[in-house]
Scaffold this motif. Structure first.
Motif, PDB file in Angstrom:
ATOM      1  N   ALA A  46       0.834  -1.208   0.000  1.00  0.00           N
ATOM      2  CA  ALA A  46       0.000   0.000   0.000  1.00  0.00           C
ATOM      3  C   ALA A  46       0.867   1.257   0.000  1.00  0.00           C
ATOM      4  CB  ALA A  46      -0.928   0.004   1.206  1.00  0.00           C
ATOM      5  N   PHE A  47       1.974   1.229   0.736  1.00  0.00           N
ATOM      6  CA  PHE A  47       2.858   2.394   0.795  1.00  0.00           C
ATOM      7  C   PHE A  47       3.585   2.600  -0.531  1.00  0.00           C
ATOM      8  CE2 PHE A  47       7.117   4.148   1.623  1.00  0.00           C
ATOM      9  CZ  PHE A  47       6.756   5.390   2.118  1.00  0.00           C
ATOM     10  N   VAL A  48       4.123   1.516  -1.086  1.00  0.00           N
ATOM     11  CA  VAL A  48       4.928   1.625  -2.310  1.00  0.00           C
ATOM     12  C   VAL A  48       4.079   2.016  -3.510  1.00  0.00           C
ATOM     13  CG1 VAL A  48       6.349   0.267  -3.911  1.00  0.00           C
ATOM     14  CG2 VAL A  48       6.729   0.091  -1.472  1.00  0.00           C
ATOM     15  N   THR A  49       2.809   1.683  -3.514  1.00  0.00           N
ATOM     16  CA  THR A  49       1.974   2.002  -4.669  1.00  0.00           C
ATOM     17  C   THR A  49       1.433   3.429  -4.649  1.00  0.00           C
ATOM     18  OG1 THR A  49       0.070   1.008  -3.564  1.00  0.00           O
ATOM     19  CG2 THR A  49       1.293  -0.389  -5.088  1.00  0.00           C
ATOM     20  N   LYS A  50       1.786   4.215  -3.648  1.00  0.00           N
ATOM     21  CA  LYS A  50       1.389   5.623  -3.641  1.00  0.00           C
ATOM     22  C   LYS A  50       2.190   6.354  -4.715  1.00  0.00           C
ATOM     23  CE  LYS A  50       0.182   5.860   1.227  1.00  0.00           C
ATOM     24  NZ  LYS A  50       0.494   6.469   2.526  1.00  0.00           N
ATOM     25  N   PRO A  51       1.558   7.263  -5.442  1.00  0.00           N
ATOM     26  CA  PRO A  51       2.252   7.954  -6.547  1.00  0.00           C
ATOM     27  C   PRO A  51       3.564   8.642  -6.144  1.00  0.00           C
ATOM     28  CG  PRO A  51      -0.094   8.323  -6.699  1.00  0.00           C
ATOM     29  CD  PRO A  51       0.141   7.594  -5.408  1.00  0.00           C
ATOM     30  N   PRO A  52       3.639   9.378  -5.037  1.00  0.00           N
ATOM     31  CA  PRO A  52       4.927  10.004  -4.710  1.00  0.00           C
ATOM     32  C   PRO A  52       6.046   8.981  -4.478  1.00  0.00           C
ATOM     33  CG  PRO A  52       3.172  10.959  -3.365  1.00  0.00           C
ATOM     34  CD  PRO A  52       2.595   9.787  -4.085  1.00  0.00           C
ATOM     35  N   VAL A  53       5.710   7.866  -3.878  1.00  0.00           N
ATOM     36  CA  VAL A  53       6.720   6.834  -3.621  1.00  0.00           C
ATOM     37  C   VAL A  53       7.136   6.187  -4.933  1.00  0.00           C
ATOM     38  CG1 VAL A  53       7.187   4.666  -2.417  1.00  0.00           C
ATOM     39  CG2 VAL A  53       5.831   6.429  -1.295  1.00  0.00           C
ATOM     40  N   LEU A  54       6.179   5.928  -5.816  1.00  0.00           N
ATOM     41  CA  LEU A  54       6.515   5.351  -7.120  1.00  0.00           C
ATOM     42  C   LEU A  54       7.448   6.263  -7.908  1.00  0.00           C
ATOM     43  CD1 LEU A  54       3.126   3.806  -8.320  1.00  0.00           C
ATOM     44  CD2 LEU A  54       5.217   2.603  -7.728  1.00  0.00           C
ATOM     45  N   LEU A  55       7.168   7.554  -7.876  1.00  0.00           N
ATOM     46  CA  LEU A  55       8.039   8.498  -8.594  1.00  0.00           C
ATOM     47  C   LEU A  55       9.438   8.520  -7.985  1.00  0.00           C
ATOM     48  CD1 LEU A  55       5.586  11.480  -9.196  1.00  0.00           C
ATOM     49  CD2 LEU A  55       6.483   9.873 -10.882  1.00  0.00           C
TER      50      LEU A  55
END
Length: 75
Positions: A46-55
């Protein structure tokens, strides 16, 4: 000490035993290593799939690829 009926005492003991058993069962479920691992995995995904984390991860991956390519070319 108040005089208590033996049946009332037995009833209280049985009720306390049932409550303790329910508590132990609840703790066993909460402390299950497989469930804890699944919960941790779900939180990480859930954390890694957040857009800021993905970028951020994509940017870091790009930097690593560029550095590796530059080192390979310099040899």
């Amino acid at each position: 000490m108040a005089d208590r009926d033996p049946e009332a005492i037995k009833k209280d003991i049985d009720q306390a035993r049932d409550q303790l058993a329910a508590t132990v069962d609840s703790l066993a479920v909460r402390a299950n290593p497989h469930r804890l691992a699944e919960d941790a995995k779900a939180k990480i995904v859930a954390f890694v799939t957040k857009p800021p984390v993905l970028l951020t991860l994509a940017g870091a991956g790009t930097v690593v690829v560029v550095v590796v390519i530059r080192r390979i070319r310099r040899r």
